[in-house]
Design a protein around this motif. Structure first.
Motif, short mmCIF file in Angstrom:
data_model
loop_
_atom_site.label_atom_id
_atom_site.label_comp_id
_atom_site.label_asym_id
_atom_site.label_seq_id
_atom_site.Cartn_x
_atom_site.Cartn_y
_atom_site.Cartn_z
N LYS A 86 0.86 -1.18 0.00
CA LYS A 86 0.00 0.00 0.00
C LYS A 86 0.90 1.23 0.00
O LYS A 86 1.84 1.33 0.77
N PHE A 87 0.61 2.16 -0.88
CA PHE A 87 1.44 3.35 -1.00
C PHE A 87 1.12 4.29 0.16
O PHE A 87 -0.05 4.55 0.45
N ILE A 102 -1.31 0.44 -12.38
CA ILE A 102 -2.05 -0.39 -13.32
C ILE A 102 -2.61 -1.58 -12.56
O ILE A 102 -1.94 -2.15 -11.70
N HIS A 103 -3.86 -1.89 -12.83
CA HIS A 103 -4.55 -2.99 -12.15
C HIS A 103 -5.07 -3.96 -13.22
O HIS A 103 -5.67 -3.53 -14.20
N MET A 115 -5.98 -8.36 -3.92
CA MET A 115 -6.42 -8.60 -5.30
C MET A 115 -5.33 -8.17 -6.27
O MET A 115 -5.21 -6.99 -6.62
N TYR A 116 -4.50 -9.13 -6.65
CA TYR A 116 -3.43 -8.88 -7.60
C TYR A 116 -3.13 -10.19 -8.33
O TYR A 116 -3.45 -11.28 -7.86
N GLY A 117 -2.54 -10.05 -9.51
CA GLY A 117 -2.04 -11.19 -10.27
C GLY A 117 -3.02 -12.33 -10.42
O GLY A 117 -4.19 -12.14 -10.73
N TYR A 143 -6.59 1.08 -1.53
CA TYR A 143 -6.22 0.18 -2.63
C TYR A 143 -7.20 0.31 -3.79
O TYR A 143 -8.42 0.15 -3.61
N ASP A 144 -6.69 0.63 -4.95
CA ASP A 144 -7.43 0.56 -6.21
C ASP A 144 -8.69 1.43 -6.26
O ASP A 144 -9.62 1.13 -6.98
#
Length: 187
Positions: A86-87, A102-103, A115-117, A143-144
């Protein structure tokens, strides 16, 4: 010439694609790659292009150490390309609308913590989705959930597997991510 910092945690295919794309332009250059993973393949990819690497811990990210290093570089854009942490809000506050991610799904669907990859690709196949895609968005404190800049969809079939979905997403990322970065930098 504008300066881009890329943050990545893994293999670095998107990071390298961005590096190569801007090596061919007079618009910008990737001037540094930051990673929280000392064994990430992105390190080798960046070194192959003579891009400086900054390897840091999660504590460095949250304790302002990384913010100070970013400020010394003074980037025009910070790009998260497969960055899994998390940034931190202190960096987001200093660089409003200058951090993008990019998501590998069409947000707001399949976004959020964890939720990634392949987690996303498996969920999409398990839910029998008829399409998926990529979302490029600004980074905010959640997130996102930052403002969406660009989305591109791709059709799915009943025979798609998480692996084939991953391939389709990767093709979209490789084509569109550098182009959208360029568009943002030209505004």
């Amino acid at each position: 010439m504008k300066k881009i910092i890329v943050f990545a945690s893994g293999s670095g295919t998107n990071a390298e694609n961005i590096i190569k794309y801007f090596e061919k332009t007079e618009i910008a250059r990737v001037v540094s790659v930051f990673t929280n993973n000392a064994s990430a393949k992105v390190i080798e990819r960046a070194k192959n292009h003579l891009i400086p690497i900054e390897i840091f811990s999660k504590d460095d990210l949250t304790e302002r150490t990384i913010l100070h290093k970013i400020q010394k570089i003074d980037p025009d854009l910070i790009v998260l390309a497969g960055f899994l942490l998390k940034f931190p809000e202190n960096i987001i506050e200093k660089y409003p609308n200058k951090i993008i991610n990019i998501h590998p799904a069409l947000l707001p669907n399949y976004g959020g913590k964890g939720m990634y990859g392949m987690h996303i690709h498996r969920a999409i196949v398990n839910n029998k989705e008829k399409e998926t895609g990529i979302s490029i968005h600004y980074v905010n404190e959640h997130y996102d959930e930052g403002g969406i800049i660009f989305q591109k969809n791709v059709a799915l079939t009943d025979s798609d597997t998480p692996e084939t979905v991953a391939e389709k997403i990767h093709e979209l990322e490789q084509k569109y991510f550098p182009e959208i970065i360029q568009t943002i930098l030209e505004q």
